[in-house]
Design an enzyme around this catalytic site. Structure first.
Site, PDB file in Angstrom:
ATOM      1  N   THR A  12      -7.381  10.013   5.295  1.00 33.61           N
ATOM      2  CA  THR A  12      -8.162   9.076   5.276  1.00 33.61           C
ATOM      3  C   THR A  12      -7.282   7.859   4.791  1.00 33.61           C
ATOM      4  OG1 THR A  12      -9.083   9.558   2.964  1.00 33.61           O
ATOM      5  CG2 THR A  12     -10.289  10.527   4.684  1.00 33.61           C
ATOM      6  N   ASN A  13      -6.576   8.098   3.839  1.00 33.08           N
ATOM      7  CA  ASN A  13      -5.750   6.977   3.513  1.00 33.08           C
ATOM      8  C   ASN A  13      -4.626   6.526   4.583  1.00 33.08           C
ATOM      9  OD1 ASN A  13      -5.433   6.151   0.467  1.00 33.08           O
ATOM     10  ND2 ASN A  13      -5.848   8.222   0.774  1.00 33.08           N
ATOM     11  N   LEU A  92       9.566  16.079  -2.596  1.00 35.62           N
ATOM     12  CA  LEU A  92      10.746  15.713  -1.921  1.00 35.62           C
ATOM     13  C   LEU A  92      11.782  15.890  -3.209  1.00 35.62           C
ATOM     14  CD1 LEU A  92       9.427  12.206  -0.636  1.00 35.62           C
ATOM     15  CD2 LEU A  92       9.831  14.509   0.741  1.00 35.62           C
ATOM     16  N   HIS A 108      -2.004   8.442  -6.442  1.00 38.26           N
ATOM     17  CA  HIS A 108      -2.462   9.836  -6.957  1.00 38.26           C
ATOM     18  C   HIS A 108      -4.039   9.204  -7.503  1.00 38.26           C
ATOM     19  CE1 HIS A 108      -2.173  13.208  -9.335  1.00 38.26           C
ATOM     20  NE2 HIS A 108      -2.603  12.642 -10.355  1.00 38.26           N
ATOM     21  N   GLU A 141      12.214  11.559  -9.059  1.00 42.39           N
ATOM     22  CA  GLU A 141      12.315  12.961  -8.965  1.00 42.39           C
ATOM     23  C   GLU A 141      11.252  13.992  -9.784  1.00 42.39           C
ATOM     24  OE1 GLU A 141      16.050  15.833  -9.154  1.00 42.39           O
ATOM     25  OE2 GLU A 141      16.688  13.709  -9.083  1.00 42.39           O
ATOM     26  N   ASP A 144       4.741  12.798  -9.795  1.00 49.00           N
ATOM     27  CA  ASP A 144       3.729  11.882 -10.513  1.00 49.00           C
ATOM     28  C   ASP A 144       4.287  11.022 -11.451  1.00 49.00           C
ATOM     29  OD1 ASP A 144       1.850  12.653  -8.332  1.00 49.00           O
ATOM     30  OD2 ASP A 144       1.162  14.267  -9.582  1.00 49.00           O
TER      31      ASP A 144
HETATM   32  C1  GRF Z   1      -5.748  11.433  -1.918  1.00 49.77           C
HETATM   33  O1  GRF Z   1      -6.927  11.632  -2.838  1.00 49.77           O
HETATM   34  C2  GRF Z   1      -4.528  10.879  -2.574  1.00 49.77           C
HETATM   35  O2  GRF Z   1      -4.939  10.466  -3.736  1.00 49.77           O
HETATM   36  C3  GRF Z   1      -3.980  12.420  -2.958  1.00 49.77           C
HETATM   37  O3  GRF Z   1      -3.894  13.270  -1.733  1.00 49.77           O
HETATM   38  C4  GRF Z   1      -5.397  12.630  -1.160  1.00 49.77           C
HETATM   39  C5  GRF Z   1      -5.214  12.393   0.549  1.00 49.77           C
HETATM   40  O4  GRF Z   1      -6.193  12.368   1.078  1.00 49.77           O
HETATM   41  N1  GRF Z   1      -2.449  12.071  -2.980  1.00 49.77           N
HETATM   42  P1  GRF Z   1      -6.230  11.759   2.450  1.00 49.77           P
HETATM   43  O5  GRF Z   1      -5.693  12.818   3.440  1.00 49.77           O
HETATM   44  O6  GRF Z   1      -5.712  10.544   2.599  1.00 49.77           O
HETATM   45  O7  GRF Z   1      -7.910  11.652   3.189  1.00 49.77           O
END
Ligand code: GRF
Length: 202
Positions: A12-13, A92, A108, A141, A144
């Site tokens: 979705t992102n 990574l 995140h 490295e 988060d």
């Molecule tokens: C998101 O909540 C992002 O913060 C995390 O993974 C999720 C990915 O969601 N790193 P999508 O695949 O973009 O829907």
């Protein structure tokens, strides 16, 4: 500038980034989508938008190094200048990150440094936090833990469930990630002593 988006799942992102690029809110080319999962729905989204995709599966390589070399080879071939991690569920290596130092972004679903890891939404809810949010940061490295680019807070309501909170967080993510990417594209992000300065002038 050419961007590669790394995804493992729904994407979705990725979709928000594609849409923002189409609207002109991101002035760079999304040249490649990289996935480690053959069945990631993100790949379908990319194909629909006519974006080149590659699937590089970890279990097809005998070492992490070879696996990452294959990805790097493709990034170089496409002359990728920015990597955007969007639900990419692999860490990574330091060697990989060095190749793209301060050119890898991650999003995140919590206010870092709280609730790191793969369950940021659930963990904040279970902890009983009253606030959580979204963080976009450079990748280093340590998981988060890289320099923070943008961060926004959301209130956790008493009747929130994991699903309702995830929905609110994703909505915010879809606004923030394109904004952070565009700041990078405009050359407005400077990392100094582990902190990000957002400069106004180009
Ligand atoms: C998101 O909540 C992002 O913060 C995390 O993974 C999720 C990915 O969601 N790193 P999508 O695949 O973009 O829907």
């Amino acid at each position: 500038m050419k961007i590669a988006v790394f995804c493992s799942g729904n994407g979705t992102n990725l979709q928000a980034i594609i849409d923002a690029q189409k609207k002109g809110d991101i002035t760079a080319e999304i040249a490649l989508v990289v996935s480690d999962e053959l069945n990631a729905f993100a790949l379908t989204r990319a194909k629909k938008a006519n974006i080149k995709t590659i699937v590089v599966e970890r279990d097809k390589f005998s070492s992490k190094k070879e696996f990452e070399q294959e990805i790097l080879k493709n990034l170089k071939k496409e002359k990728i200048g920015l990597i955007v991690l969007a639900g990419y569920m692999r860490l990574l290596s330091g060697d990989f990150i060095k190749e793209y130092k301060n050119r890898i972004l991650n999003i995140h679903p919590a206010l870092l440094p709280s609730f790191k890891g793969a369950h940021g939404i659930k963990d904040a809810l279970q902890y009983g936090s009253k606030l959580t949010g979204v963080t976009v940061h450079f990748v280093t490295e340590d998981m988060d833990a890289g320099p923070i680019i943008l961060q926004r807070a959301l209130t956790i309501k008493e009747n929130d469930t994991e699903r309702s909170l995830a929905e609110a967080i994703h909505k915010e993510e879809h606004k923030m990630y394109p904004q952070a990417i565009q700041l990078f594209v405009e050359g407005r992000l400077k990392v100094e002593s582990g902190r990000v300065k957002v400069t106004k002038d180009l």
